[in-house]
Design a protein around this motif. Sequence first.
Motif, PDB file in Angstrom:
ATOM      1  N   UNK A 137      91.401 -39.116 -62.251  1.00 49.63           N
ATOM      2  CA  UNK A 137      92.283 -40.015 -63.000  1.00 49.63           C
ATOM      3  C   UNK A 137      93.523 -39.281 -63.499  1.00 49.63           C
ATOM      4  N   UNK A 138      93.331 -38.064 -63.978  1.00 49.51           N
ATOM      5  CA  UNK A 138      94.453 -37.261 -64.482  1.00 49.51           C
ATOM      6  C   UNK A 138      95.445 -36.980 -63.362  1.00 49.51           C
ATOM      7  N   UNK A 139      94.948 -36.563 -62.210  1.00 48.24           N
ATOM      8  CA  UNK A 139      95.841 -36.230 -61.098  1.00 48.24           C
ATOM      9  C   UNK A 139      96.563 -37.468 -60.569  1.00 48.24           C
ATOM     10  N   UNK A 140      95.870 -38.595 -60.509  1.00 45.46           N
ATOM     11  CA  UNK A 140      96.513 -39.834 -60.058  1.00 45.46           C
ATOM     12  C   UNK A 140      97.603 -40.265 -61.036  1.00 45.46           C
ATOM     13  N   UNK A 141      97.343 -40.086 -62.320  1.00 46.01           N
ATOM     14  CA  UNK A 141      98.342 -40.445 -63.334  1.00 46.01           C
ATOM     15  C   UNK A 141      99.589 -39.581 -63.183  1.00 46.01           C
ATOM     16  N   UNK A 142      99.392 -38.302 -62.931  1.00 49.68           N
ATOM     17  CA  UNK A 142     100.535 -37.405 -62.734  1.00 49.68           C
ATOM     18  C   UNK A 142     101.312 -37.794 -61.477  1.00 49.68           C
ATOM     19  N   UNK A 143     100.594 -38.156 -60.429  1.00 46.07           N
ATOM     20  CA  UNK A 143     101.251 -38.572 -59.189  1.00 46.07           C
ATOM     21  C   UNK A 143     102.081 -39.844 -59.379  1.00 46.07           C
ATOM     22  N   UNK A 144     101.646 -40.685 -60.322  1.00 39.37           N
ATOM     23  CA  UNK A 144     102.393 -41.914 -60.619  1.00 39.37           C
ATOM     24  C   UNK A 144     103.590 -41.665 -61.521  1.00 39.37           C
ATOM     25  N   UNK A 145     103.774 -40.419 -61.944  1.00 36.50           N
ATOM     26  CA  UNK A 145     104.937 -40.073 -62.760  1.00 36.50           C
ATOM     27  C   UNK A 145     104.708 -40.139 -64.258  1.00 36.50           C
TER      28      UNK A 145
END
Length: 258
Positions: A29-37
């Motif tokens: 979830x953390x990595x996906x959130x970062x990928x979303x900006x």
Amino acid sequence: MQKKYFFFDIDGTLTSVKNGLVPNSTKKAVQLAKQQGHFVAIATGRPYYFTKAVAEEVGIEHLVCNGGNDLYVNHKCIRHTSLDRAFSLAVIDECLKKDISFCVSVEDSLKRITHNNRFTKDLYGDPCIGDLEIIENIDYHQFPQFERIIIAMPAGREKTLDVFHKYPLPMRYHPNSCIIEPDHKDEGIRDMIKQLKGKHEDVVVFGDGRNDIKMFQVAAFSIAMGNAIDEVKDVADYVTKDSDQDGIYEAMKHFGWI
């Protein structure tokens, strides 16, 4: 997608309440959130030395730690604040006068200092996380700053110290010891957002414990873990599943942030 500023507590939020480990779904979830900006940070009462390993494991570079007294961006300290020195010395002097055992932390490390070997005995089995150094006849007034003060004192005895008639009571995690430590996550988050020139309405916080309540009350949106105490759930905007039941991932997915 509107950029959000996420702040996660560690214990019982990023980590499982069962084994203290970070669930894989949380890391995802953390990595996906970062990928979303989105901006992703930790907001914890832990000092930096005790926060860094978890932050690196999860892949978070920005920290509001030491109870809001320290701010790190890309693991670089941009603000550090110690305990109020006059207050700290008032506590120390009264403990000395009343022969109450204690130890102090004067730097961001595991080192703890006390003046005799009674401290660990007076804890009656309570843990003292850190490396205790005994320095006889030490003058505590020589130290320019204090980070934490741990007092060997059974629950309910805090008000036997006059200093706590004027100041808030210390935190307590164990029955025979209490700790004076920073408790300003809300102020740390506000300062971080100001440094980043972000917007308050985009701040989202996750937590589970009593020291998360202040940040829940000032955040634009707050999420309590399913394992959170009732006081936290009562002030939360949303209650997700337990930390070890994909709670963070579930909430992030539910609101379309990832």
